[in-house]
Design a protein around this motif. Structure first.
Motif, mmCIF file in Angstrom:
data_model
loop_
_atom_site.group_PDB
_atom_site.id
_atom_site.type_symbol
_atom_site.label_atom_id
_atom_site.label_comp_id
_atom_site.label_asym_id
_atom_site.label_seq_id
_atom_site.Cartn_x
_atom_site.Cartn_y
_atom_site.Cartn_z
ATOM 1 N N LEU A 145 0.804 -1.214 0.000
ATOM 2 C CA LEU A 145 0.000 0.000 0.000
ATOM 3 C C LEU A 145 0.844 1.275 0.000
ATOM 4 C CD1 LEU A 145 -2.807 1.226 -0.016
ATOM 5 C CD2 LEU A 145 -2.878 1.002 2.471
ATOM 6 N N PRO A 146 1.940 1.377 0.767
ATOM 7 C CA PRO A 146 2.756 2.602 0.687
ATOM 8 C C PRO A 146 3.283 2.881 -0.720
ATOM 9 C CG PRO A 146 3.329 1.366 2.650
ATOM 10 C CD PRO A 146 2.424 0.492 1.847
ATOM 11 N N VAL A 153 0.224 9.370 -5.693
ATOM 12 C CA VAL A 153 0.590 10.772 -5.471
ATOM 13 C C VAL A 153 1.366 11.318 -6.662
ATOM 14 C CG1 VAL A 153 1.989 12.297 -4.048
ATOM 15 C CG2 VAL A 153 0.517 10.603 -2.963
ATOM 16 N N GLY A 154 2.305 10.532 -7.186
ATOM 17 C CA GLY A 154 3.051 10.981 -8.364
ATOM 18 C C GLY A 154 2.165 11.193 -9.564
ATOM 19 N N SER A 155 1.163 10.332 -9.755
ATOM 20 C CA SER A 155 0.238 10.492 -10.876
ATOM 21 C C SER A 155 -0.601 11.752 -10.729
ATOM 22 C CB SER A 155 -0.663 9.258 -10.976
ATOM 23 O OG SER A 155 0.100 8.078 -11.131
ATOM 24 N N LEU A 156 -1.071 12.029 -9.525
ATOM 25 C CA LEU A 156 -1.875 13.231 -9.304
ATOM 26 C C LEU A 156 -1.050 14.494 -9.525
ATOM 27 C CD1 LEU A 156 -3.894 12.140 -6.128
ATOM 28 C CD2 LEU A 156 -4.721 12.265 -8.472
ATOM 29 N N PHE A 210 -6.182 1.283 4.322
ATOM 30 C CA PHE A 210 -6.897 1.681 3.104
ATOM 31 C C PHE A 210 -8.209 2.376 3.436
ATOM 32 C CE2 PHE A 210 -9.382 0.919 -0.791
ATOM 33 C CZ PHE A 210 -8.515 1.491 -1.706
ATOM 34 N N ASP A 211 -8.834 2.016 4.556
ATOM 35 C CA ASP A 211 -10.013 2.769 4.999
ATOM 36 C C ASP A 211 -9.672 4.239 5.207
ATOM 37 O OD1 ASP A 211 -11.571 0.529 4.930
ATOM 38 O OD2 ASP A 211 -11.330 0.060 7.057
ATOM 39 N N LEU A 212 -8.489 4.503 5.756
ATOM 40 C CA LEU A 212 -8.047 5.882 5.950
ATOM 41 C C LEU A 212 -7.862 6.588 4.611
ATOM 42 C CD1 LEU A 212 -7.108 8.048 7.972
ATOM 43 C CD2 LEU A 212 -4.813 7.064 7.832
ATOM 44 N N VAL A 213 -7.322 5.872 3.623
ATOM 45 C CA VAL A 213 -7.139 6.455 2.292
ATOM 46 C C VAL A 213 -8.488 6.779 1.655
ATOM 47 C CG1 VAL A 213 -6.254 6.008 -0.030
ATOM 48 C CG2 VAL A 213 -4.943 5.281 1.967
ATOM 49 N N VAL A 214 -9.431 5.846 1.737
ATOM 50 C CA VAL A 214 -10.761 6.073 1.155
ATOM 51 C C VAL A 214 -11.457 7.238 1.840
ATOM 52 C CG1 VAL A 214 -13.029 5.035 0.804
ATOM 53 C CG2 VAL A 214 -10.971 3.682 0.418
ATOM 54 N N THR A 215 -11.316 7.336 3.163
ATOM 55 C CA THR A 215 -11.911 8.468 3.882
ATOM 56 C C THR A 215 -11.313 9.788 3.423
ATOM 57 O OG1 THR A 215 -12.290 7.058 5.813
ATOM 58 C CG2 THR A 215 -12.329 9.434 6.167
ATOM 59 N N ALA A 216 -9.989 9.822 3.233
ATOM 60 C CA ALA A 216 -9.340 11.047 2.767
ATOM 61 C C ALA A 216 -9.828 11.440 1.372
ATOM 62 C CB ALA A 216 -7.826 10.865 2.769
ATOM 63 N N ILE A 217 -9.974 10.468 0.484
ATOM 64 C CA ILE A 217 -10.451 10.765 -0.875
ATOM 65 C C ILE A 217 -11.890 11.247 -0.841
ATOM 66 C CG2 ILE A 217 -10.960 9.736 -3.116
ATOM 67 C CD1 ILE A 217 -8.568 7.893 -2.705
ATOM 68 N N THR A 218 -12.726 10.614 -0.018
ATOM 69 C CA THR A 218 -14.131 11.018 0.072
ATOM 70 C C THR A 218 -14.261 12.435 0.627
ATOM 71 O OG1 THR A 218 -14.753 8.705 0.441
ATOM 72 C CG2 THR A 218 -16.372 10.387 1.013
ATOM 73 N N THR A 229 -0.942 15.961 -1.175
ATOM 74 C CA THR A 229 -0.214 16.156 0.080
ATOM 75 C C THR A 229 -0.779 15.275 1.183
ATOM 76 O OG1 THR A 229 0.268 18.447 -0.536
ATOM 77 C CG2 THR A 229 0.500 17.859 1.785
ATOM 78 N N ILE A 230 -2.100 15.158 1.247
ATOM 79 C CA ILE A 230 -2.739 14.316 2.268
ATOM 80 C C ILE A 230 -2.340 12.856 2.080
ATOM 81 C CG2 ILE A 230 -4.947 13.507 3.170
ATOM 82 C CD1 ILE A 230 -6.145 16.191 2.364
ATOM 83 N N LEU A 231 -2.385 12.380 0.840
ATOM 84 C CA LEU A 231 -2.024 10.989 0.582
ATOM 85 C C LEU A 231 -0.542 10.731 0.838
ATOM 86 C CD1 LEU A 231 -4.097 10.227 -2.645
ATOM 87 C CD2 LEU A 231 -4.636 9.627 -0.283
ATOM 88 N N GLU A 232 0.293 11.732 0.597
ATOM 89 C CA GLU A 232 1.717 11.568 0.875
ATOM 90 C C GLU A 232 1.967 11.410 2.373
ATOM 91 O OE1 GLU A 232 5.974 13.676 -0.343
ATOM 92 O OE2 GLU A 232 4.093 14.797 -0.487
ATOM 93 N N ASN A 233 1.279 12.208 3.184
ATOM 94 C CA ASN A 233 1.414 12.067 4.637
ATOM 95 C C ASN A 233 0.890 10.707 5.114
ATOM 96 O OD1 ASN A 233 2.476 14.672 4.784
ATOM 97 N ND2 ASN A 233 0.462 15.604 5.097
ATOM 98 N N ILE A 234 -0.222 10.272 4.543
ATOM 99 C CA ILE A 234 -0.765 8.956 4.913
ATOM 100 C C ILE A 234 0.207 7.853 4.514
ATOM 101 C CG2 ILE A 234 -2.634 7.325 4.470
ATOM 102 C CD1 ILE A 234 -4.520 9.678 4.180
#
Length: 316
Positions: A145-146, A153-156, A210-218, A229-234
């Motif tokens: 997952l990391p 993050v690189g794609s975004l 991954f729940d944390l990632v989905v929450t951040a995207i939502t 930036t949020i996904l990079e910190n996660i």
């Protein structure tokens, strides 16, 4: 032809007719709805989606029987999370076949009681295999997952949209993440929103990270913000957590192996002795208090195994 043969033929025809009647009376199920259930699109099918040509489905009667006992949904979710390419009907047939083989082997060697015990062990094997496969897939997904988030993050930051970035992940990342992201892409192509598709993926992989990632995207879709930036910190947090978790697993490997050996050795010896010396355990099943001893032994083994697993289950 003797009277016994005529009776046997009539009984066989009666049983066959009974099963055929049950099959005709049971309500049918649209195969398109079954195939799209994992994508959360059953409502789309019911609300007027175009029905495709029905395809033949094997073991449909067994699947309907499993659905009648309330087991079809549980087994379907288990097969999906373990990524086992079997339908519920095929899995039900596998269970019945293993139980029959186990009972036949045990009954021939040690009588009906031993046959029932061996049948129970054989019936448990597919669930144990799928549980282990599910755990391995979950651990593999958590380990990669990391790296997945780093690529995302690189794609975004390169200008890709979220949908395009997920398509890139589905092509570039290894298994098991590739299969899960491919399911997300198929869900989106069938009309499911991105947030819902990711939530279904989170339910399949059962990963807190991954729940944390989905929450951040939502939240980003609803409130806005710098998602990269949020996904990079996660990603940094998850990477450090994975490192600590691996160290804990290394330190507790011996204890976990000890618990598995102590729990499995008595069962293995009991089955082996039953095959080597049929009737060796018959005194434990005679009328009276000796019948309680196998139950007490099995309970103590289970309690000891659970205690060991609880001790080594260190949350990170």
């Amino acid at each position: 032809m003797s009277g016994e043969a005529i009776v046997a033929i009539l009984v066989g025809l009666a049983i066959f007719s009974l099963f055929m009647s049950i099959r005709q009376l049971m309500p049918g199920k649209d195969p398109v709805e079954e195939r799209l259930r994992e994508y959360g699109l059953t409502d789309y099918i019911r609300s007027g989606g175009r029905q495709q040509e029905e395809r033949p489905e094997r073991f449909r009667l067994l699947e309907r029987l499993a659905r009648g006992f309330g087991l079809a949904e549980k087994w379907r979710a288990l097969l999906l999370r373990a990524n086992v390419p079997l339908t519920v009907g095929e899995f039900t047939a596998l269970l019945l076949g293993l139980c029959a083989v186990g009972f036949a082997i045990g009954a021939l060697r040690g009588g009906p009681l031993v046959g029932a015990m061996v049948a129970g062990v054989f019936c448990f094997i597919p669930f144990f295999y799928m549980k282990q496969r599910q755990v391995k897939r979950k651990q593999a997904f958590a380990a990669q997952l990391p790296d997945v988030l780093t690529l995302l993050v690189g794609s975004l930051r390169a200008g890709y949209g979220m949908s395009q970035a997920i398509e890139l992940l589905a092509r570039e990342v290894p298994e098991p993440a590739a299969t899960e992201f491919q399911r997300v892409i198929r869900s989106m192509s069938l009309g499911l929103p991105l947030q819902k598709a990711l939530q279904l993926m989170a339910e399949r992989v059962e990963s807190d990270d991954f729940d944390l990632v989905v929450t951040a995207i939502t939240v980003q879709y609803e409130m806005g913000g710098n998602l990269s930036t949020i996904l990079e910190n996660i990603s940094s947090t998850i990477r450090e957590r994975v490192r600590v978790l691996r160290e804990v697993q290394v330190l507790t490997a011996q204890q976990r192996m000890t618990g598995n050996v102590l729990a499995g050795l008595p069962v293995f010896l009991a089955v082996a002795l039953s095959f080597i010396s049929p009737g060796y355990f018959n005194p434990f099943f005679e009328p009276g208090w000796p019948r309680v001893l196998p139950l007490i032994a099995g309970g103590m083994i289970a309690i000891g195994f659970l205690i060991i697993r609880k001790i080594v289950d260190i949350k990170v």
